[in-house]
Design an enzyme around this catalytic site. Structure first.
Site: not given
Ligand SMILES: NC(=O)C1=CN([C@@H]2O[C@H](COP(=O)(O)OP(=O)(O)OC[C@H]3O[C@@H](n4cnc5c(N)ncnc54)[C@H](OP(=O)(O)O)[C@@H]3O)[C@@H](O)[C@H]2O)C=CC1
Ligand SMILES: Nc1nc2c(ncn2[C@@H]2O[C@H](COP(=O)(O)O)[C@@H](O)[C@H]2O)c(=O)[nH]1
Ligand SMILES: [K+]
Length: 343
Positions: A183, A26, A186
């Site tokens: 948020c 990695r 929606r």
């Protein structure tokens, strides 16, 4: 009225399928990317993760800590003098966006700071990037500063990505209507677009024009950041994941002299409107909420979790560079994205 019947996806609807890989470690995965910007023509190289321009997260200290190689969009409430001092340092100019909204005072502050210091990147940020007024404001920044790197948004659909790249002459379009951690757009408005599909569709539109996109909002875990890049995002912006660190500004909950939590709120919440806009005007609703985020220590520890996650994902799918992650990705639709017994 019409109904779009194509299924649209969010981060939790998919996983990335592992593939045979030649990655030896990695550690060798290349996270830096280099971009040449469509309209400003600038070149930037670094790890394309961006701290959000929220007043708690988009701070001078955040920029110092993560950039270079990562980026910060400063919040727009620093005074002119402080910004001039800050942008006089080369490393800051290389890794920090000056943020403005739509009003003239913010634009004037940019012009004033730019006269005295080297501002190279500007974020033009509004809740709703769909208005003609917004496109004109972006274009005004371009006309004033032809070589500036301009990040503009938010939108969530390809039509408006093209409009901002072409008519607004932006370089990078910020994608996300309603996915943010604090948020409530929606719920309040019923408007939004599932974020993974928004990224896929908008990246495709931008790349067709040689423009770029920044996925903004909805990343809760390092794996979500990976999925955003895998979906085609050139940059990924983080708010909530960076809240609660030493580098944040704001109101801390203390216990025996130690930080235990940070008050974190949306920039359209009642808190933010009270603080910066003299309260909520009589015709509008709030589209953000406030939460307490546990204290998390230095941001670089969290960033290592994020970059470690990206490195590992690349090794799982056979991408030797972050640049190749998207083309090495097959998403599988799933019902249970995380094990949940103890997590
Ligand atoms: N990504 C997202 O989904 C969202 C992000 N935010 C973040 O919060 C910040 C503050 O948001 P907020 O105070 O709501 O708005 P903004 O600061 O973005 O408002 C900018 C201007 O846009 C006008 N506007 C027109 N239509 C809209 C609309 N549907 N929503 C919002 N503004 C509109 C407003 O005028 P008028 O007030 O007269 O209408 C205002 O003058 C934003 O800058 C953004 O960073 C907020 C909401 C959604
Ligand atoms: N609808 C709202 N969106 C907001 C508000 N404040 C910020 N934001 C957006 O969220 C992202 C960060 O998302 P996160 O999931 O990483 O926390 C930020 O960049 C804005 O685009 C708000 O009050 N309402
Ligand atoms: K640094």
């Amino acid at each position: 009225m019409r109904i779009d019947n194509d299924p649209k996806l969010d981060f939790d609807d998919v996983l990335i399928r592992p593939k045979r890989s030649e990655a030896p470690s990695r550690a060798s995965v290349e996270l830096e990317r280099e971009y040449r910007f469509l309209n400003g023509g600038g070149v930037w190289k670094g790890v394309p993760i961006v701290a959000a321009n929220m007043d708690t997260v988009g701070t001078f200290a955040m920029s110092e800590a993560i950039g270079p190689p990562m980026l910060t969009c400063l919040h727009k409430y620093y005074p002119e003098d402080a910004l001039v001092d800050f942008f006089r340092e080369e490393a800051h100019s290389d890794s920090t966006f000056f943020t403005i909204g739509l009003n003239d005072a913010e634009f004037d502050k940019l012009v004033a700071v730019k006269k005295k210091a080297d501002v190279r990147m500007v974020c033009v940020d509004a809740a709703n990037g769909y208005t003609k007024f917004f496109v004109e404001r972006v274009k005004r920044v371009r006309d004033a500063f032809p070589t500036m790197t301009i990040l503009a948004g938010n939108v969530a659909t390809p039509d408006m990505v093209q409009e901002l790249l072409i008519s607004g002459a932006a370089d990078v379009v910020k994608i996300g209507i309603g996915p943010g951690s604090v948020c409530t757009t929606r719920r309040t408005t019923g408007v939004g677009y599932p974020q993974l599909s928004a990224i896929i569709e908008c990246a495709d539109a931008a790349h067709g024009l040689r423009g770029h996109v920044c996925a903004d909002g909805g990343c809760r875990f390092p794996g979500d950041v990976v999925k955003a890049f895998a979906a085609g995002a050139d940059f990924v912006m983080l708010g909530g994941m960076l809240a609660g660190h030493d580098e944040c500004e704001g109101e801390w909950v203390m216990d025996e002299g130690r930080r235990v939590a940070l008050r974190f709120y949306g920039m359209s919440s009642q808190e933010a409107l009270d603080k910066y806009a003299g309260g909520r005007r009589d015709y509008r609703a709030c589209e953000g909420r406030a939460v307490s985020v546990p204290y998390k220590g230095p941001v670089l520890d969290t960033m290592q979790e994020v970059t470690g996650g990206i490195r590992s994902a690349c090794a799982y799918v056979g991408a030797t560079r972050l640049k190749d992650l998207s083309k090495c990705t097959t998403f599988v639709i799933c019902q249970r994205p995380h094990g949940s017994m103890f997590a």
